[in-house]
Design an enzyme around this catalytic site. Structure first.
Site, PDB file in Angstrom:
ATOM      1  N   ASP A  10      12.365  10.647  -4.255  1.00  0.00           N
ATOM      2  CA  ASP A  10      11.809   9.297  -4.336  1.00  0.00           C
ATOM      3  C   ASP A  10      12.477   8.410  -3.273  1.00  0.00           C
ATOM      4  O   ASP A  10      13.621   8.647  -2.878  1.00  0.00           O
ATOM      5  CB  ASP A  10      12.079   8.726  -5.737  1.00  0.00           C
ATOM      6  CG  ASP A  10      11.377   7.416  -6.014  1.00  0.00           C
ATOM      7  OD1 ASP A  10      10.295   7.436  -6.618  1.00  0.00           O
ATOM      8  OD2 ASP A  10      11.925   6.345  -5.624  1.00  0.00           O
ATOM      9  N   ASP A  30       6.835   7.217  -2.812  1.00  0.00           N
ATOM     10  CA  ASP A  30       6.953   5.880  -2.228  1.00  0.00           C
ATOM     11  C   ASP A  30       7.643   5.915  -0.868  1.00  0.00           C
ATOM     12  O   ASP A  30       7.906   4.862  -0.269  1.00  0.00           O
ATOM     13  CB  ASP A  30       7.630   4.889  -3.178  1.00  0.00           C
ATOM     14  CG  ASP A  30       8.754   5.484  -4.001  1.00  0.00           C
ATOM     15  OD1 ASP A  30       9.169   6.628  -3.722  1.00  0.00           O
ATOM     16  OD2 ASP A  30       9.216   4.797  -4.945  1.00  0.00           O
ATOM     17  N   HIS A  52      13.634   5.526  -3.657  1.00  0.00           N
ATOM     18  CA  HIS A  52      14.786   4.824  -4.240  1.00  0.00           C
ATOM     19  C   HIS A  52      15.816   5.825  -4.772  1.00  0.00           C
ATOM     20  O   HIS A  52      15.455   6.908  -5.241  1.00  0.00           O
ATOM     21  CB  HIS A  52      14.325   3.928  -5.398  1.00  0.00           C
ATOM     22  CG  HIS A  52      13.261   2.938  -5.030  1.00  0.00           C
ATOM     23  ND1 HIS A  52      11.910   3.204  -5.189  1.00  0.00           N
ATOM     24  CD2 HIS A  52      13.351   1.695  -4.508  1.00  0.00           C
ATOM     25  CE1 HIS A  52      11.207   2.149  -4.783  1.00  0.00           C
ATOM     26  NE2 HIS A  52      12.054   1.217  -4.354  1.00  0.00           N
ATOM     27  N   HIS A 102      15.517   6.055 -12.624  1.00  0.00           N
ATOM     28  CA  HIS A 102      16.450   4.919 -12.649  1.00  0.00           C
ATOM     29  C   HIS A 102      17.109   4.728 -14.019  1.00  0.00           C
ATOM     30  O   HIS A 102      18.103   4.007 -14.126  1.00  0.00           O
ATOM     31  CB  HIS A 102      15.747   3.618 -12.246  1.00  0.00           C
ATOM     32  CG  HIS A 102      15.294   3.588 -10.831  1.00  0.00           C
ATOM     33  ND1 HIS A 102      16.156   3.790  -9.775  1.00  0.00           N
ATOM     34  CD2 HIS A 102      14.061   3.403 -10.282  1.00  0.00           C
ATOM     35  CE1 HIS A 102      15.476   3.725  -8.632  1.00  0.00           C
ATOM     36  NE2 HIS A 102      14.203   3.501  -8.913  1.00  0.00           N
TER      37      HIS A 102
HETATM   38  N1  Q9C Z   1       9.297  -7.094  -7.384  1.00  0.00           N
HETATM   39  C1  Q9C Z   1      10.579   3.809  -8.806  1.00  0.00           C
HETATM   40  O1  Q9C Z   1      10.091   4.065  -7.724  1.00  0.00           O
HETATM   41  N2  Q9C Z   1      11.639  -3.061  -8.176  1.00  0.00           N
HETATM   42  N3  Q9C Z   1      11.053   2.598  -9.123  1.00  0.00           N
HETATM   43  C2  Q9C Z   1      11.001  -3.820  -7.150  1.00  0.00           C
HETATM   44  C3  Q9C Z   1       9.861  -5.945  -6.687  1.00  0.00           C
HETATM   45  C4  Q9C Z   1      12.350  -1.933  -7.767  1.00  0.00           C
HETATM   46  C5  Q9C Z   1      11.011   1.550  -8.151  1.00  0.00           C
HETATM   47  C6  Q9C Z   1      10.787  -5.220  -7.611  1.00  0.00           C
HETATM   48  C7  Q9C Z   1      11.490  -0.741  -7.544  1.00  0.00           C
HETATM   49  C8  Q9C Z   1      11.730   0.321  -8.558  1.00  0.00           C
HETATM   50  C9  Q9C Z   1      10.591   4.833  -9.905  1.00  0.00           C
HETATM   51 ZN    ZN Z   2      10.914   4.781  -6.069  1.00  0.00          ZN
END
Ligand code: Q9C
Ligand code: ZN
Length: 349
Positions: free
Chosen positions: A199, A288, A201, A163
């Site tokens: 991933d 994930d 995301h 990200h």
């Molecule tokens: N409180 C990766 O998998 N944030 N990043 C969620 C919920 C976004 C994930 C907030 C998730 C980011 C590397």
């Molecule tokens: Zn992720």
């Protein structure tokens, strides 16, 4: 498989906003520890530590001023807020550039934290810089091993990186480990590098970094960004620009996606990479997508990961595999091992 790992990450455990409450982040030290333990238990792997962090290389994919900011942020926070608890305190932005306003440089730490970030799920604590620079060093060391002749290697990166944009942290990511690995492969002589991101995301940071470039192509399968973080970026019509036009490919999929449409998207990306004529591959390995992930909504199972690993290996390219997300911590080691088993052609029982 050669695995590059370090325990420096343990000093980084940040806070994230969950609704209006700050919680210990899902992106925890236990994640890397359980993957490390599981892989040690597999007996066939070789382990090594990272070389020292290469700030010049990081500055080839990030704004060097951003890298310098990350390094200085905790010290600047303590200077501004000397009463901060050195153990439990955390620095976090709380205001971001309003849409359509100019992106001008603030002079105070509160302004800079917003300027250099895009989400409130990512704080900076005392150990953050050491962990972030160590994670980037793991990525570079893994890439250098592959450049030196390892057919493939796994970097147990933590914190994750995909990200992190040219000049903003967010989504638990600070330095873009996959971009650093891809740039390292290029610097060591690979003509064209593919980065594939599996991933859950969208890898908005990696897309941002290589958006204008044709020497590093970026492909990603991820949750539909109308439904899911990082929102607004990761749509199928984002193909890159200028020299990079046509070298970016997004395959967003809806909540609830299981292995069948997911593999169709993967086959589309692997065919694309094959036709592009790449010399090396970087894999952003997020787990994930797992059905029990506490913050994600795909429905992949442990038994799906060896199939994914096998299809990625079938590209036949020198490959740098790097850990990204995955928050079902108890299953993370098993799922990671399952993917690596499939990649190496090890039959699971
Ligand atoms: N409180 C990766 O998998 N944030 N990043 C969620 C919920 C976004 C994930 C907030 C998730 C980011 C590397
Ligand atoms: Zn992720």
């Amino acid at each position: 498989m050669l695995i590059i790992t370090s325990d420096v990450h343990r000093a980084h455990h940040c806070l994230e906003l969950d609704g209006a409450t700050l919680i210990r982040s899902w992106e925890s030290p236990e994640r890397a520890d359980i993957v490390h333990r599981t892989l040690i238990g597999q007996a066939r792997h070789r382990f090594d530590g990272p070389a020292t962090f290469d700030v010049e290389l990081a500055g080839e994919v990030h704004d060097p001023a951003y890298v310098a900011f990350l390094q200085s942020a905790w010290g600047r926070w303590l200077a501004a807020y000397p009463d901060t608890d050195r153990e439990t305190g955390a620095a976090m932005g709380f205001a971001w550039t309003p849409a359509r306003s100019r992106r001008r440089m603030p002079s105070t730490i509160d302004g800079l934290l917003g300027h250099y970030s895009f989400a409130a799920d990512c704080s900076i604590v005392a150990g953050t810089w050491d962990a972030v620079s160590s994670s980037a060093a793991i990525a570079q060391t893994t890439a250098r091993a592959v450049s030196a002749g390892e057919p493939y290697a796994f970097g147990l990166c933590r914190p994750p990186g995909h990200h992190a944009t040219i000049d903003q942290f967010g989504g638990y990511c600070y330095l873009n480990n996959a971009a650093i690995a891809a740039q390292s492969l290029r610097n060591d002589g690979a003509g064209r590098v593919a980065v594939l991101d599996i991933d859950y995301h969208h890898g908005n940071g990696t897309q941002d970094i290589f958006w204008h470039r044709d020497d590093v192509l970026f492909g990603s399968i991820h949750a539909d960004p109308t439904q899911e973080f990082p929102w607004s970026v990761g749509h199928a019509d984002e193909i890159g620009a200028a020299a990079g036009s046509g070298w970016n490919r997004n395959r967003p999929l809806p909540w609830g996606t299981n292995i069948h449409p997911w593999l169709d998207a993967l086959d589309d990306l692997t065919t694309w990479v094959t036709n592009a004529g790449c010399d090396a591959l970087v894999l952003s390995v997020g787990l994930d997508t797992f059905v029990d992930d506490p913050i994600s909504r795909f429905a992949l199972h442990t038994g799906d990961y060896p199939i994914i690993g096998q299809r990625l290996r079938s590209l036949g390219l020198p490959t740098v595999l790097l850990l990204e997300g995955g928050y079902a911590t108890d299953a993370l080691g098993t799922n990671c091992a399952a993917l690596l088993d499939g990649f190496e052609g090890v039959t699971r029982r």
